[in-house]
Design a protein around this motif. Structure first.
Motif, mmCIF file in Angstrom:
data_model
loop_
_atom_site.group_PDB
_atom_site.id
_atom_site.type_symbol
_atom_site.label_atom_id
_atom_site.label_comp_id
_atom_site.label_asym_id
_atom_site.label_seq_id
_atom_site.Cartn_x
_atom_site.Cartn_y
_atom_site.Cartn_z
ATOM 1 N N LEU A 1 0.826 -1.203 0.000
ATOM 2 C CA LEU A 1 0.000 0.000 0.000
ATOM 3 C C LEU A 1 0.860 1.253 0.000
ATOM 4 C CD1 LEU A 1 -2.821 1.238 0.126
ATOM 5 C CD2 LEU A 1 -2.716 1.066 2.621
ATOM 6 N N ARG A 2 1.979 1.222 0.721
ATOM 7 C CA ARG A 2 2.848 2.395 0.799
ATOM 8 C C ARG A 2 3.394 2.756 -0.586
ATOM 9 N NH1 ARG A 2 5.884 0.640 4.648
ATOM 10 N NH2 ARG A 2 4.285 1.215 6.171
ATOM 11 N N GLN A 3 3.663 1.767 -1.412
ATOM 12 C CA GLN A 3 4.146 2.059 -2.769
ATOM 13 C C GLN A 3 3.088 2.803 -3.579
ATOM 14 O OE1 GLN A 3 6.327 -1.042 -4.924
ATOM 15 N NE2 GLN A 3 6.308 -2.260 -3.045
ATOM 16 N N ALA A 4 1.819 2.428 -3.386
ATOM 17 C CA ALA A 4 0.742 3.106 -4.106
ATOM 18 C C ALA A 4 0.577 4.541 -3.652
ATOM 19 C CB ALA A 4 -0.567 2.343 -3.917
ATOM 20 N N LEU A 5 0.910 4.808 -2.395
ATOM 21 C CA LEU A 5 0.649 6.112 -1.793
ATOM 22 C C LEU A 5 1.872 7.014 -1.746
ATOM 23 C CD1 LEU A 5 -1.489 4.874 1.241
ATOM 24 C CD2 LEU A 5 -2.325 5.892 -0.885
ATOM 25 N N THR A 6 2.955 6.614 -2.385
ATOM 26 C CA THR A 6 4.159 7.440 -2.426
ATOM 27 C C THR A 6 4.546 7.703 -3.876
ATOM 28 O OG1 THR A 6 5.485 5.421 -2.205
ATOM 29 C CG2 THR A 6 5.035 6.677 -0.191
ATOM 30 N N GLY B 1 1.317 8.104 -7.569
ATOM 31 C CA GLY B 1 1.696 6.784 -7.081
ATOM 32 C C GLY B 1 1.102 5.730 -7.990
ATOM 33 N N TYR B 2 0.425 4.734 -7.408
ATOM 34 C CA TYR B 2 -0.291 3.747 -8.209
ATOM 35 C C TYR B 2 -1.789 3.974 -7.981
ATOM 36 C CZ TYR B 2 4.242 1.418 -8.514
ATOM 37 O OH TYR B 2 5.565 1.125 -8.751
ATOM 38 N N GLY B 3 -2.392 4.802 -8.839
ATOM 39 C CA GLY B 3 -3.813 5.110 -8.713
ATOM 40 C C GLY B 3 -4.111 6.285 -7.812
ATOM 41 N N PHE B 4 -3.101 6.957 -7.288
ATOM 42 C CA PHE B 4 -3.298 8.091 -6.398
ATOM 43 C C PHE B 4 -2.488 9.296 -6.875
ATOM 44 C CE2 PHE B 4 -4.266 4.444 -3.795
ATOM 45 C CZ PHE B 4 -5.271 4.856 -2.932
ATOM 46 N N ASN B 5 -3.136 10.463 -6.952
ATOM 47 C CA ASN B 5 -2.389 11.707 -7.055
ATOM 48 C C ASN B 5 -1.836 12.036 -5.680
ATOM 49 O OD1 ASN B 5 -3.116 12.291 -9.819
ATOM 50 N ND2 ASN B 5 -5.158 12.772 -9.053
ATOM 51 N N ILE B 6 -0.592 12.462 -5.632
ATOM 52 C CA ILE B 6 0.055 12.781 -4.358
ATOM 53 C C ILE B 6 0.569 14.205 -4.433
ATOM 54 C CG2 ILE B 6 1.870 12.128 -2.735
ATOM 55 C CD1 ILE B 6 1.758 9.337 -4.287
ATOM 56 N N SER B 7 0.099 15.040 -3.530
ATOM 57 C CA SER B 7 0.480 16.448 -3.561
ATOM 58 C C SER B 7 0.673 16.955 -2.143
ATOM 59 C CB SER B 7 -0.591 17.275 -4.284
ATOM 60 O OG SER B 7 -1.844 17.144 -3.628
ATOM 61 N N THR B 8 1.088 18.202 -2.043
ATOM 62 C CA THR B 8 1.266 18.857 -0.745
ATOM 63 C C THR B 8 0.347 20.054 -0.693
ATOM 64 O OG1 THR B 8 3.587 18.176 -0.716
ATOM 65 C CG2 THR B 8 2.918 19.892 0.842
ATOM 66 N N SER B 9 -0.485 20.133 0.335
ATOM 67 C CA SER B 9 -1.424 21.248 0.460
ATOM 68 C C SER B 9 -0.677 22.512 0.874
ATOM 69 C CB SER B 9 -2.504 20.919 1.497
ATOM 70 O OG SER B 9 -1.972 21.021 2.814
ATOM 71 N N SER C 1 -0.978 24.034 3.486
ATOM 72 C CA SER C 1 -0.624 23.974 4.908
ATOM 73 C C SER C 1 0.538 23.020 5.156
ATOM 74 C CB SER C 1 -1.835 23.515 5.734
ATOM 75 O OG SER C 1 -2.127 22.141 5.479
ATOM 76 N N GLY C 2 1.068 22.425 4.076
ATOM 77 C CA GLY C 2 2.203 21.517 4.197
ATOM 78 C C GLY C 2 1.830 20.071 4.422
ATOM 79 N N ARG C 3 0.540 19.732 4.323
ATOM 80 C CA ARG C 3 0.098 18.361 4.563
ATOM 81 C C ARG C 3 0.069 17.564 3.255
ATOM 82 N NH1 ARG C 3 -2.872 21.468 8.269
ATOM 83 N NH2 ARG C 3 -2.863 20.614 10.397
ATOM 84 N N VAL C 4 0.414 16.295 3.364
ATOM 85 C CA VAL C 4 0.317 15.397 2.205
ATOM 86 C C VAL C 4 -1.154 15.131 1.904
ATOM 87 C CG1 VAL C 4 0.775 13.059 1.376
ATOM 88 C CG2 VAL C 4 2.557 14.333 2.586
ATOM 89 N N GLU C 5 -1.508 15.163 0.619
ATOM 90 C CA GLU C 5 -2.868 14.836 0.172
ATOM 91 C C GLU C 5 -2.802 13.696 -0.830
ATOM 92 O OE1 GLU C 5 -5.211 19.142 0.426
ATOM 93 O OE2 GLU C 5 -4.559 18.365 -1.509
ATOM 94 N N TRP C 6 -3.733 12.751 -0.697
ATOM 95 C CA TRP C 6 -3.929 11.705 -1.695
ATOM 96 C C TRP C 6 -5.268 11.969 -2.361
ATOM 97 C CZ3 TRP C 6 -3.307 7.797 2.827
ATOM 98 C CH2 TRP C 6 -1.969 7.763 3.244
ATOM 99 N N SER C 7 -5.300 11.927 -3.670
ATOM 100 C CA SER C 7 -6.564 12.253 -4.345
ATOM 101 C C SER C 7 -6.632 11.564 -5.694
ATOM 102 C CB SER C 7 -6.695 13.769 -4.536
ATOM 103 O OG SER C 7 -5.684 14.254 -5.412
ATOM 104 N N HIS C 8 -7.820 11.553 -6.220
ATOM 105 C CA HIS C 8 -8.039 11.108 -7.603
ATOM 106 C C HIS C 8 -9.441 11.497 -8.024
ATOM 107 C CE1 HIS C 8 -7.679 8.891 -11.334
ATOM 108 N NE2 HIS C 8 -6.414 8.660 -11.029
#
Length: 264
Positions: free
Chosen positions: A26-31, A50-58, A60-67
């Motif tokens: 799961l960590r590979q998909a989310l990084t 990642g794998y099926g996830f957009n990974i960005s930084t908001s 406020s500096g927080r990691v976001e997972w989206s699609h």
């Protein structure tokens, strides 16, 4: 969907702590595995995938997972998770993809981080999604010539055509329909072309051919790849025919095949 988000936010663990998905997988998909949005300046944040996830930084500096997912004929969906807040939202709509689902999620994330929306998300997403519903094709907003040249006889156009990418299409006769001209005006002169249609894809889909000029015809399909108002040319040249709406990557030219070569 909420239970699925809970599992993802719990590093793959389900209710009661049972491991549903191995944490390492799961960590590979989310990084980040690839750069999806290169920065336009040195101060910009980089968007990754990642794998099926957009990974960005908001902001406020927080990691976001989206699609997001969408179908032009009537579905728009969006998912967003913020692991540092153990928070997520999924919005599903049965409507055209115009950015509503993404607007809801972005406003939700702003309320969670800042207490109020930080940007005019509806306007931003509306502008970004606008091109998805715009008509496509080389004959969009183009009028048929006032004195079109006649096409070749129908017998020289009908038949099966093939290329290695799309396979076979067929040009065939159809029952003649009263023609109302290129823009639907009943006072326009009748179309001089034969009543033909293009059979393409599984099913097949039937695209009526509207004579345009000489050996060029027009098709106006409606579907996921062709929003309402789309219109493209179908041009015959010797033993080949080029379907412009299938030619985005230069793979839309088909060559006539003999009866003994068809897939029938």
């Amino acid at each position: 969907m909420a239970r699925w988000m809970s599992m993802v936010l719990a590093d793959g663990a389900g209710p009661g702590g049972s491991q549903v998905v191995p944490s390492d997988a799961l960590r590979q998909a989310l990084t980040p595995q690839a750069v999806s949005s290169p920065p336009q300046s040195a101060a910009d944040r980089t968007g990754t995938y990642g794998y099926g996830f957009n990974i960005s930084t908001s902001s406020s500096g927080r990691v976001e997972w989206s699609h997001s997912g969408a179908f032009a004929l009537g579905a728009g969906t969006a998912m967003l998770m913020m692991p540092s807040l153990d928070l997520g939202i999924i919005t599903l709509t049965n409507a055209s993809p115009v950015g509503v689902a993404e607007t809801i999620n972005s406003r939700f994330a702003d309320y969670a981080q800042f207490g109020d929306p930080t940007l005019k998300w509806r306007e931003l997403y509306g502008e970004a999604f606008g091109p998805l519903l715009a008509p496509v094709g080389d004959l969009v907003s183009t009028r048929q010539p006032s004195a079109p040249a006649p096409p070749r006889p129908a017998d020289e156009l009908v038949g099966v055509y093939r290329n290695d990418y799309f396979g076979e299409i067929e040009i065939r006769r159809v029952a003649s329909q009263p023609d109302r001209g290129s823009d639907g005006d009943p006072d326009d002169p009748p179309d001089a072309g034969p009543a033909l249609a293009l059979d393409v894809g599984p099913g097949p889909q039937v695209w009526p051919l509207e004579h345009w000029d000489g050996d060029t015809f027009a098709v106006s399909p409606v579907g996921e790849n062709w929003p309402p108002g789309s219109r493209g040319s179908v041009t015959f040249d010797g033993d080949t025919v080029t379907v412009e709406l299938l030619d985005g990557n230069g793979l839309g030219t088909f060559t006539r095949v003999g009866e003994d070569e068809t897939g029938d």
